[in-house]
Scaffold this motif. Structure first.
Motif, PDB file in Angstrom:
ATOM      1  N   ALA A 164      -3.094  31.839  -8.127  1.00 43.89           N
ATOM      2  CA  ALA A 164      -3.607  33.233  -7.710  1.00 43.89           C
ATOM      3  C   ALA A 164      -2.369  33.889  -7.007  1.00 43.89           C
ATOM      4  CB  ALA A 164      -4.255  32.786  -6.367  1.00 43.89           C
ATOM      5  N   ARG A 165      -1.324  33.085  -6.605  1.00 48.03           N
ATOM      6  CA  ARG A 165      -0.029  33.753  -5.976  1.00 48.03           C
ATOM      7  C   ARG A 165       0.528  34.353  -6.971  1.00 48.03           C
ATOM      8  NH1 ARG A 165       2.133  37.053  -2.451  1.00 48.03           N
ATOM      9  NH2 ARG A 165       4.374  36.465  -2.294  1.00 48.03           N
ATOM     10  N   GLY A 167      -0.676  35.203 -10.028  1.00 44.10           N
ATOM     11  CA  GLY A 167      -1.329  36.667 -10.488  1.00 44.10           C
ATOM     12  C   GLY A 167      -1.315  37.751  -9.728  1.00 44.10           C
ATOM     13  N   ASP A 168      -1.180  37.715  -8.320  1.00 40.28           N
ATOM     14  CA  ASP A 168      -0.872  38.888  -7.296  1.00 40.28           C
ATOM     15  C   ASP A 168       0.589  39.303  -7.690  1.00 40.28           C
ATOM     16  OD1 ASP A 168      -3.190  38.420  -6.232  1.00 40.28           O
ATOM     17  OD2 ASP A 168      -2.481  37.258  -4.808  1.00 40.28           O
ATOM     18  N   LEU A 169       1.573  38.487  -8.046  1.00 42.34           N
ATOM     19  CA  LEU A 169       2.786  39.025  -8.200  1.00 42.34           C
ATOM     20  C   LEU A 169       2.871  39.660  -9.558  1.00 42.34           C
ATOM     21  CD1 LEU A 169       4.989  35.812  -7.619  1.00 42.34           C
ATOM     22  CD2 LEU A 169       4.788  37.890  -6.060  1.00 42.34           C
ATOM     23  N   GLY A 171       0.002  41.300 -11.276  1.00 36.70           N
ATOM     24  CA  GLY A 171      -0.982  42.289 -11.284  1.00 36.70           C
ATOM     25  C   GLY A 171      -2.007  41.706 -11.978  1.00 36.70           C
ATOM     26  N   THR A 173      -5.973  39.000 -12.358  1.00 34.64           N
ATOM     27  CA  THR A 173      -6.544  37.992 -11.577  1.00 34.64           C
ATOM     28  C   THR A 173      -6.326  36.607 -12.308  1.00 34.64           C
ATOM     29  OG1 THR A 173      -8.269  39.691 -10.977  1.00 34.64           O
ATOM     30  CG2 THR A 173      -8.751  37.371 -11.060  1.00 34.64           C
ATOM     31  N   ALA A 174      -5.752  35.670 -11.561  1.00 32.84           N
ATOM     32  CA  ALA A 174      -5.589  34.359 -12.165  1.00 32.84           C
ATOM     33  C   ALA A 174      -6.834  33.409 -12.442  1.00 32.84           C
ATOM     34  CB  ALA A 174      -4.407  33.864 -11.602  1.00 32.84           C
ATOM     35  N   GLN A 176      -9.461  30.336 -11.554  1.00 38.62           N
ATOM     36  CA  GLN A 176      -9.367  29.255 -10.935  1.00 38.62           C
ATOM     37  C   GLN A 176     -10.058  28.292 -11.199  1.00 38.62           C
ATOM     38  OE1 GLN A 176      -8.211  30.069  -7.041  1.00 38.62           O
ATOM     39  NE2 GLN A 176      -6.846  30.994  -8.652  1.00 38.62           N
TER      40      GLN A 176
END
Length: 323
Positions: A164-165, A167-169, A171, A173-174, A176
């Protein structure tokens, strides 16, 4: 005339001196005095290990279910036929083989890489070695719980948190994934590989540090590169250590129960033979089939242990010839 004595009338041989007989009795007494302190340990070992195995072997020849105590009957090798003929039990045998081969081979490769790195001199090498062997020192159940709840958990696990981190970096949605449900056998294998890689590293590091340094220096002087030294000098020298690590790891993984029970509870086609023994004995109460499966596990372990002892003996002979 000189009288001659025929062989038939020759005098009988003189009896053995009493001194020799006394010396033999003294040697036997000293031998027994040396062995006597070991007898309690030998008796304890026989009572604790051999008698239960003999009892297991006898029970494996009987149709013995605790739920039906009045229906016991001698079946000979029928329970072994059940273990090897039941599709689920055959699947457990295959799972045990796949789990053992995967964990041992991957642990050896990773352990070899770590051993090559830790064989080099650098600041803090002792601290890094200590931290590297820490996973092997953990209690197996604690290590399995660590992987199940801290790393694999789909809601708060570290692996999904890192995804998730990441993916946030960047841009997006990773995903799960539910690691245990999506890849159950791989989850068990990863946990065991993490715990057994340090053991392989220790064995191979000991092998690397027993290399004659003059051979490596001579190869470098002759113009050999790092890869040539590794292929033609290092790997042949480590062959016995690789065999020893593979055999000792196989003995343990064949009998491993903790990670399968803790991470997947034997579900999703991850049940190995030790878990089948547990199921048959404690859940189905079928003592005969459980004992037959246990005997097969012991026989397989003994075969591997015999090979391991031969490898260890050959290592000792090689070290003795060098010295």
């Amino acid at each position: 005339m000189t009288a001659t004595t025929s062989p038939a009338t020759a005098p009988p041989p003189a009896p053995a001196p009493r001194v020799t007989r006394t010396r033999d009795k003294g040697a036997r007494a000293r031998a027994w005095a040396t062995r006597a302190p070991l007898l309690p340990a030998l008796i304890f070992l026989v009572v604790v290990t051999q008698l239960p195995f003999v009892a297991t072997l006898v029970i494996s020849l009987w149709d013995w279910n605790a739920l039906y105590p009045d229906e016991r009957a001698f079946t000979g090798l029928g329970n072994y036929d059940t273990v090897l003929g039941d599709p689920d039990l055959r699947g457990a045998v295959l799972t045990t083989a796949v789990l053992t081969a995967t964990v041992v081979l991957v642990s050896l490769v990773l352990g070899l890489g770590l051993a090559l790195l830790l064989d080099r001199r650098f600041a803090g090498r002792g601290l890094v070695r200590t931290m590297t062997i820490t996973p092997f020192l953990l209690v197996p159940v604690a290590a399995a719980l660590l992987w199940k709840h801290v790393l694999f958990n789909p809601e708060y696990g570290l692996l999904n948190g890192l995804l998730a981190r990441f993916g946030d970096l960047f841009g997006f949605t990773a995903p799960q994934p539910d690691w245990i449900s999506d890849m159950p056998l791989a989850a068990v294998e990863v946990a065991l590989i993490w715990q057994w890689t340090p053991f392989m590293m220790l064995i191979l590091l000991a092998g690397l540090q027993s290399r004659p340094p003059e051979l490596t220096e001579a190869a470098r002087i002759d113009g050999a590169g790092a890869w040539q030294i590794f292929v033609h000098l290092t790997l042949p020298h480590l062959r016995r250590y690789l065999e020893l690590g593979a055999l000792l790891g196989s003995i343990y993984i064949v009998q491993h129960f903790d990670a399968v029970f803790t991470i997947t509870a034997g579900g999703l086609d991850t049940a190995n033979l030790p878990y089948v023994v547990y199921q048959e004995f404690y859940q189905a109460q079928d003592y005969g089939v459980a004992s037959a499966a246990g005997v097969l596990v012991v026989v397989g372990s003994l075969l591997i242990a015999t090979l391991a002892l031969r490898v260890v003996s050959s290592l000792f002979r090689e070290e003795g010839s060098r010295s």
